[in-house]
Every structure is written in structure tokens, then in C-alpha cells.
Write a protein that holds these residues in place. Structure first.
Motif, PDB file in Angstrom:
ATOM      1  N   GLY A   4       0.787  -1.225   0.000  1.00  0.00           N
ATOM      2  CA  GLY A   4       0.000   0.000   0.000  1.00  0.00           C
ATOM      3  C   GLY A   4       0.816   1.270   0.000  1.00  0.00           C
ATOM      4  O   GLY A   4       0.264   2.364  -0.092  1.00  0.00           O
ATOM      5  N   SER A   5       2.159   1.145   0.116  1.00  0.00           N
ATOM      6  CA  SER A   5       2.980   2.359   0.153  1.00  0.00           C
ATOM      7  C   SER A   5       2.882   3.092  -1.184  1.00  0.00           C
ATOM      8  O   SER A   5       2.651   2.489  -2.229  1.00  0.00           O
ATOM      9  CB  SER A   5       4.425   2.039   0.505  1.00  0.00           C
ATOM     10  N   LEU A  35      -4.380   6.216   5.447  1.00  0.00           N
ATOM     11  CA  LEU A  35      -4.921   6.564   6.760  1.00  0.00           C
ATOM     12  C   LEU A  35      -3.844   6.515   7.838  1.00  0.00           C
ATOM     13  O   LEU A  35      -3.795   7.374   8.726  1.00  0.00           O
ATOM     14  CB  LEU A  35      -6.069   5.611   7.122  1.00  0.00           C
ATOM     15  N   TRP A  36      -2.977   5.527   7.757  1.00  0.00           N
ATOM     16  CA  TRP A  36      -1.868   5.402   8.707  1.00  0.00           C
ATOM     17  C   TRP A  36      -0.959   6.625   8.593  1.00  0.00           C
ATOM     18  O   TRP A  36      -0.578   7.239   9.595  1.00  0.00           O
ATOM     19  CB  TRP A  36      -1.131   4.113   8.393  1.00  0.00           C
ATOM     20  N   ALA A  37      -0.605   6.992   7.368  1.00  0.00           N
ATOM     21  CA  ALA A  37       0.244   8.166   7.147  1.00  0.00           C
ATOM     22  C   ALA A  37      -0.423   9.433   7.688  1.00  0.00           C
ATOM     23  O   ALA A  37       0.238  10.274   8.318  1.00  0.00           O
ATOM     24  CB  ALA A  37       0.551   8.321   5.650  1.00  0.00           C
ATOM     25  N   GLU A  38      -1.730   9.578   7.459  1.00  0.00           N
ATOM     26  CA  GLU A  38      -2.450  10.759   7.949  1.00  0.00           C
ATOM     27  C   GLU A  38      -2.426  10.830   9.473  1.00  0.00           C
ATOM     28  O   GLU A  38      -2.290  11.915  10.047  1.00  0.00           O
ATOM     29  CB  GLU A  38      -3.890  10.759   7.435  1.00  0.00           C
ATOM     30  N   GLY A  84       0.558  12.491  10.523  1.00  0.00           N
ATOM     31  CA  GLY A  84       0.738  13.873  10.083  1.00  0.00           C
ATOM     32  C   GLY A  84       1.216  14.036   8.652  1.00  0.00           C
ATOM     33  O   GLY A  84       1.645  15.124   8.268  1.00  0.00           O
ATOM     34  N   HIS A  85       1.133  12.978   7.847  1.00  0.00           N
ATOM     35  CA  HIS A  85       1.564  13.039   6.445  1.00  0.00           C
ATOM     36  C   HIS A  85       0.359  12.889   5.526  1.00  0.00           C
ATOM     37  O   HIS A  85      -0.648  12.313   5.908  1.00  0.00           O
ATOM     38  CB  HIS A  85       2.570  11.921   6.130  1.00  0.00           C
ATOM     39  N   LYS A  86       0.485  13.388   4.315  1.00  0.00           N
ATOM     40  CA  LYS A  86      -0.569  13.244   3.314  1.00  0.00           C
ATOM     41  C   LYS A  86      -0.005  12.518   2.107  1.00  0.00           C
ATOM     42  O   LYS A  86       1.069  12.847   1.629  1.00  0.00           O
ATOM     43  CB  LYS A  86      -1.091  14.614   2.877  1.00  0.00           C
TER      44      LYS A  86
END
Length: 98
Positions: free
Chosen positions: A41-42, A76-79, A82-84
Motif C-alpha cells: 500500500g505504500s 490513513l496510517w500516514a495521515e 501527520g503526512h498526506k
């Protein structure tokens, strides 16, 4: 590279790579012809841009390209951290996030 019916995801990826090279940025990208060796998913690209900016980009086919459940989970994990992850379907969409 306008997002049209005949535009392939690989064409969008190549246009983004070229733009990053033109700007002197580091563009780490996954190969489309091999199974991933990173976290499922990356995003397709991790771009190290000017002034310490990190740009995460997922490319999709202009017509009909959908995110997998693994990609949605990764985003969702990245968000939460604090990342988009930006989903783009054309060079124009990529340029608009810069």
C-alpha cells in the motif's frame, strides 16, 4: 499529459519523474513491473523536494484507477502520523499540489 482515456499510469509516472529531475529533486519510485518489496500500500513516489519537503504521491490511471484496500490503509496510517499521500491522475494534478 492531460488525463484522458488513453493515458496510462506509467505515462503519468514518467512525467512526474521527469519533472522531479528537472527540479533537481530526489524521486524514489516503485517499479510497476515487479511485486512490491516495501510495505503493501505504500505510495508510488517518495519525493525529497526543496526546503526539506517530503511529497508522497500515489499515481492512478486517469479513468477508473482505484486505490486498493492496502493503499487506503496506508494513506490513513500516514495521515495519523501527520503526512498526506497525494493521489494524482495527471502531471497537471501533480503540479497543482506543489
Amino acid at each position: 499529459l492531460e488525463g484522458g482515456e488513453g493515458v496510462l499510469e506509467s505515462s503519468v509516472q514518467e512525467a512526474i519523474r521527469s519533472e522531479c529531475n528537472r527540479r533537481g529533486w530526489i524521486c524514489n519510485g516503485s517499479r510497476m513491473d515487479l511485486p512490491t518489496t516495501t510495505i503493501p500500500g505504500s505510495p508510488d513516489f517518495w519525493i525529497l523536494a526543496d526546503n526539506g519537503s517530503l511529497i508522497l504521491v500515489e499515481c492512478k490511471r486517469p479513468k477508473g484507477g482505484k486505490l486498493s484496500s492496502e493503499q487506503l490503509g496506508y494513506h490513513l496510517w500516514a495521515e495519523r502520523l501527520g503526512h498526506k499521500v497525494h493521489v494524482v491522475r495527471s502531471l497537471e494534478e501533480f503540479l497543482a499540489i506543489l
